[in-house]
Design an enzyme around this catalytic site. Structure first.
Site, short mmCIF file in Angstrom:
data_model
loop_
_atom_site.label_atom_id
_atom_site.label_comp_id
_atom_site.label_asym_id
_atom_site.label_seq_id
_atom_site.Cartn_x
_atom_site.Cartn_y
_atom_site.Cartn_z
N ASP A 8 0.89 -0.99 0.10
CA ASP A 8 0.03 -0.03 0.08
C ASP A 8 0.94 1.23 0.00
O ASP A 8 1.40 1.57 1.07
CB ASP A 8 -0.78 0.13 1.16
N GLU A 67 -1.17 -1.33 -4.90
CA GLU A 67 -2.50 -0.72 -5.42
C GLU A 67 -2.13 0.15 -6.45
O GLU A 67 -0.98 1.03 -6.33
CB GLU A 67 -2.80 0.25 -3.84
N ASP A 139 -2.54 0.76 7.54
CA ASP A 139 -1.72 0.48 6.01
C ASP A 139 -1.23 -0.90 5.96
O ASP A 139 -1.16 -1.35 4.74
CB ASP A 139 -0.67 1.83 6.11
#
Length: 170
Positions: A8, A67, A139
């Site tokens: 992430d 991502e 996160d």
């Protein structure tokens, strides 16, 4: 059996999560955050690259999932996010890892069941799916969710391919 590293990305905080897939079983191997408090973006990118490189060396994943960049109203933030993604991706390709990218909505849909899920819902489902004693940091949970999404998407591709083979052999 496969080990998947989920990332992430962020220019100040990059979450990571590592899971092992063995058939339908998911095993948590590790997660955390790469913190980059440096005042300048080149030093932050260097730390992201070094951190991802270290994680790859430690866990030896076979797959790298990250991502995708989402378009935000703040162009500067989107550019910094893209640079952080780039630093992480370079670390992965330097280890010859295949890179897979997933949209945030796709990750939420895959893990929670709705693309509009909030961070606490993602954390709860990651905790449940990986049988963790507590919710991971936000996160890190997002990174684990990205790795889980990669497994779900890979299984769907295998299922579709298998169905095509069955149909074509008739």
């Amino acid at each position: 059996m496969a080990i998947i590293l989920g990332i992430d990305p962020g220019s100040r905080l990059t979450g990571y999560g590592v899971i092992r897939q063995s058939g339908r079983q998911l095993e948590y191997l590790g997660s955390g955050c790469i913190r980059t408090a440096a005042p300048d973006i080149p030093t932050r990118l260097k730390r992201i690259y070094a951190g991802v490189n270290e994680i790859i060396q430690q866990f030896q994943p076979q797959f790298f999932a990250i991502e995708q960049v989402f378009m935000s109203r703040n162009a500067d933030s989107a550019l910094k996010l893209g640079q952080a993604r780039g630093a992480a991706i370079v670390a992965a390709v330097n280890h010859d890892l295949p890179v897979f990218e997933y949209a945030a909505r796709q990750v939420k849909q895959s893990v929670v069941g709705t693309g509009a899920a909030d961070k606490s819902q993602v954390q709860h489902m990651v905790k449940t799916l990986l049988k963790l004693p507590a919710c991971p940091q936000a996160d890190a949970a997002d990174a684990l969710a990205i790795a889980i999404t990669h497994i779900h998407m890979s299984q769907q591709l295998i299922k579709v391919s298998s169905n095509k083979l069955v149909l074509s052999s008739r």
